[in-house]
Design an enzyme around this catalytic site. Structure first.
Site, short mmCIF file in Angstrom:
data_model
loop_
_atom_site.label_atom_id
_atom_site.label_comp_id
_atom_site.label_asym_id
_atom_site.label_seq_id
_atom_site.Cartn_x
_atom_site.Cartn_y
_atom_site.Cartn_z
N GLU A 39 0.87 -1.17 0.00
CA GLU A 39 0.00 0.00 0.00
C GLU A 39 0.91 1.23 0.00
O GLU A 39 1.83 1.31 0.83
CB GLU A 39 -0.88 -0.01 1.26
CG GLU A 39 -1.84 1.15 1.24
CD GLU A 39 -2.80 1.19 2.42
OE1 GLU A 39 -2.78 0.27 3.25
OE2 GLU A 39 -3.55 2.18 2.49
N ARG A 269 5.49 -13.28 8.97
CA ARG A 269 6.12 -11.99 8.70
C ARG A 269 7.44 -11.90 9.45
O ARG A 269 7.66 -12.57 10.45
CB ARG A 269 5.19 -10.85 9.04
CG ARG A 269 4.82 -10.72 10.50
CD ARG A 269 3.70 -9.72 10.74
NE ARG A 269 4.11 -8.37 10.39
CZ ARG A 269 3.46 -7.61 9.50
NH1 ARG A 269 2.39 -8.06 8.88
NH2 ARG A 269 3.87 -6.39 9.25
N LYS A 279 4.45 0.66 9.67
CA LYS A 279 4.58 1.89 8.89
C LYS A 279 4.04 3.10 9.66
O LYS A 279 4.59 4.19 9.56
CB LYS A 279 3.82 1.75 7.56
CG LYS A 279 4.69 1.16 6.46
CD LYS A 279 4.01 1.23 5.11
CE LYS A 279 3.13 0.03 4.88
NZ LYS A 279 2.57 -0.03 3.53
P1 ATP Z 1 1.76 -1.87 7.89
O1 ATP Z 1 0.71 -2.67 8.61
O2 ATP Z 1 2.91 -1.47 8.74
O3 ATP Z 1 1.20 -0.73 7.09
P2 ATP Z 1 1.55 -3.72 5.81
O4 ATP Z 1 1.82 -5.12 6.05
O5 ATP Z 1 0.12 -3.31 5.78
O6 ATP Z 1 2.37 -2.88 6.85
P3 ATP Z 1 1.75 -3.43 3.02
O7 ATP Z 1 2.21 -2.27 2.23
O8 ATP Z 1 0.31 -3.77 2.96
O9 ATP Z 1 2.21 -3.18 4.51
O10 ATP Z 1 2.61 -4.71 2.70
C1 ATP Z 1 2.91 -5.14 1.40
C2 ATP Z 1 3.33 -6.58 1.44
O11 ATP Z 1 4.47 -6.74 2.26
C3 ATP Z 1 2.25 -7.45 1.99
O12 ATP Z 1 2.10 -8.58 1.15
C4 ATP Z 1 2.74 -7.84 3.34
O13 ATP Z 1 2.34 -9.12 3.66
C5 ATP Z 1 4.25 -7.76 3.20
N1 ATP Z 1 4.86 -7.43 4.47
C6 ATP Z 1 4.65 -6.33 5.21
N2 ATP Z 1 5.36 -6.38 6.36
C7 ATP Z 1 6.03 -7.55 6.35
C8 ATP Z 1 6.93 -8.20 7.26
N3 ATP Z 1 7.27 -7.64 8.43
N4 ATP Z 1 7.43 -9.40 6.90
C9 ATP Z 1 7.10 -9.95 5.73
N5 ATP Z 1 6.26 -9.41 4.84
C10 ATP Z 1 5.72 -8.22 5.14
MG MG Z 2 -1.39 -3.57 4.43
#
Ligand code: ATP
Ligand code: MG
Length: 571
Positions: A39, A269, A279
């Protein structure tokens, strides 16, 4: 030497690679397509790097395709700046995007028309309805883990009424929060995600891609699987917390005329100790000026790690080292530091820089050299002769580090392998010298140390009876360049700053940045390249700072120390 972007770690197949190997062997798929779906509401961090290496890595390994898909269904927090940063970071890690059939850039927002049409299909089939419960009421109707939910009073609206209401939602007749479109599944389902989940909500917000065309936006659950189907994703890989959403993912695919049937797989994760990977919290650090910016070298963002001097290969090696599993665990940040150090030790060109200069004046220099500057050669890397040699100017006045000199003659050779008053040391690549006399200023501080050199010791052993205590780094006092050096340490001094109940801001390490001005670097570092980390001998790995370094004033970031000394520091 290996390519800068390629992992050098050998390992067995992870569980997703095993599944794919089987899917290809049984003919279930003839080729695979994955996607990385960030995102655009912040910069990518080390956790995303794991997901990128996994998804793009699978496409690379199996000759398939990996799409970069911006999951841009929530315009409020999204921004073009983040889109640009994400593309830059994915590319920097060594994965191409765009302009090639193997990887394209997509936006979930490009599917808004199709998603809207499919929502109409659901309504027409009696599988979705417009619900006017307030958020609080909806929560109450939803039930709990132990109690079933109750049907919304709007659940049995006619198809015609739902179509009319949904059209009113779309045309802007309702305020934000007034109503939502929900799937009609099962209010008694054990899995709460199936209790008539929301598909669309009203957001009177301009969108960075679609402008003011829409005032209703699909939820993640509604947009994601359908986006996967539209792009022909075969293996849709997400993190474990989405396992409970998989039944909904599958229900939607089953109840919509989608062109393909992707499958969702979940992996654990990445959680790193001493690190935050939310984030929202990273954004708070930036917005409230606890750090410079998203690319502050202390941030666990890809941009921050790049600015700090980590190489894409080190990050890829790290992702290979930690592997891909189905059970959540916390990785020691020491493993990341190990991968970084290992890569730099093998690849970083060597240089000398004196962080806290102490001047030595070699009184007999002119007695033994006819020139005021003697060029001495040093390898750029002791194990890589192909990296060539560099030339260092050796002059009568040099700087060594203040910590490499002592007047305490009682220190044993074993305890202090550096310069002691009255004893010998070798200046790396140059002569053996002896400290003769300390000269002080009026305040009693050392101005400089008078030394003598032992003739014919450049590249040669000294005569019998002279035993230098060690080899130390130095630079010419007259032909070197002044620089600023920024020493970074962990941003948090608590292993789990994010743990329940803790205020992560209270865990900030007050010593995470120490700025040293007046360091002196060997003259060759005038030509230091941005993006290259150098080993400053005996000090650590350093790289030019992309934000502060200028032609007039060199600024180096310490990427990492030579050894892991964190444990000894905290204990
Ligand atoms: P946040 O909740 O901090 O905003 P997010 O997981 O929602 O993080 P996204 O931009 O939606 O962030 O993530 C994009 C991709 O990266 C998703 O497929 C997510 O599963 C993966 N991802 C995010 N954080 C991790 C992590 N700590 N380890 C592995 N994969 C991750
Ligand atoms: Mg997300």
């Amino acid at each position: 030497m290996t390519k800068p972007n390629e992992s050098t770690v050998e390992r067995p197949l992870n569980f997703i690679e095993q599944i794919i190997t089987q899917d290809l062997a049984t003919g279930k798929h003839s080729t695979i397509t994955t996607r990385f779906p960030p995102e655009p509401n912040g910069y990518l961090h080390i956790g995303h790097a794991k997901s990128i290496c996994l998804n793009f890595g699978l496409a690379e390994r199996f000759g398939g395709v990996c799409n970069l898909r911006f999951d841009d269904t929530n315009p409020a927090k999204e921004d073009q700046e983040y889109i640009d940063a994400i593309i830059r970071d994915v590319n920097w890690l060594g994965f191409p995007t765009g302009g090639d059939a193997k990887s394209q850039i997509f936006f979930a927002s490009a599917y808004f028309d199709q998603l809207y049409d499919w929502a109409l299909d659901l309504i027409k089939n009696g599988k979705a309805y417009v619900c006017g419960l307030s958020p609080d009421e909806a929560r109450e109707y939803r039930g709990t883990l132990t109690e079933p939910g109750r049907p919304s009073p709007y659940r049995d609206r006619s198809v015609e009424e739902n179509l009319a209401e949904f059209e009113k939602m779309r045309s802007g007749a309702y305020d934000e929060g007034a109503c939502v479109l929900r799937a009609k599944i099962d209010m008694a389902a054990g899995n709460i995600n199936l209790r008539d989940p929301i598909l669309y909500r009203i957001r009177k917000q301009s969108h960075h891609q679609t402008g003011d065309k829409w005032c209703i936006y699909p939820t993640y659950d509604y947009a994601h699987g359908q986006g996967d189907a539209i792009e022909g994703i075969t293996h849709s890989i997400c993190t474990l917390e989405f396992a409970d959403h998989r039944p909904l993912y599958e229900w939607l695919l089953d109840n919509l005329p989608v062109p393909a049937q992707p499958r969702q797989y979940e992996f654990a994760r990445l959680e790193l100790n001493y690190t935050i990977t939310s984030k929202r919290k990273l954004k708070q650090l930036v917005d409230e000026n606890y750090v410079d910016a998203w690319d502050d070298p202390r941030m666990p963002t890809i941009a921050g790690m790049r600015r700090r001097g980590y190489s894409p290969r080190a990050l890829r090696n790290f992702c290979d080292l930690i592997g891909v599993t189905k059970s959540a665990s916390t990785v020691d940040v020491g493993m990341l530091e190990f991968a970084v150090r290992d890569d730099l030790n093998a690849n970083a060109p060597r240089a000398m820089c004196v962080l806290s200069p102490l001047k030595l004046v070699i009184n007999n220099f002119a007695d033994h050299f006819s020139e005021s500057t003697i060029a001495v050669g040093q390898p750029c890397h002791p194990q890589h002769p192909e990296m060539g040699e560099r030339t260092l100017p050796f002059t009568a006045e040099v700087f060594i580090d203040v910590s490499d000199f002592t007047e305490d003659t009682s220190l044993s050779r074993k305890k202090f392998k550096r310069l002691v008053l009255g004893d010998y040391v070798r200046l790396r690549g140059a002569s053996v010298i002896k400290a003769e006399k300390v000269v002080r200023d009026e305040a009693g501080e050392i101005s400089y140390v008078e030394c003598s050199l032992v003739p014919n010791t450049i590249g040669e052993d000294p005569p019998e009876g002279i035993r230098p205590r060690g080899v130390i780094h130095w630079v010419s006092a007259t032909e070197s360049v002044e620089c600023e050096v920024r020493l970074y340490d962990r941003l948090f001094n608590d292993p789990s700053p994010d743990a329940g109940g803790k205020e992560f801001l209270d865990c900030l390490n007050p010593e995470s940045l120490v700025v040293i001005s007046g360091a002196r670097a060997e003259i060759n570092l005038n030509g230091a390249e941005l993006g290259v980390a150098y080993q400053f001998e005996r000090e650590g790995y350093f790289t030019l700072d992309s934000r502060y370094s200028t032609a007039e004033k060199l600024v180096f970031n310490r990427t990492i120390g030579l050894k892991d000394n964190w444990e000894s520091k905290v204990s």
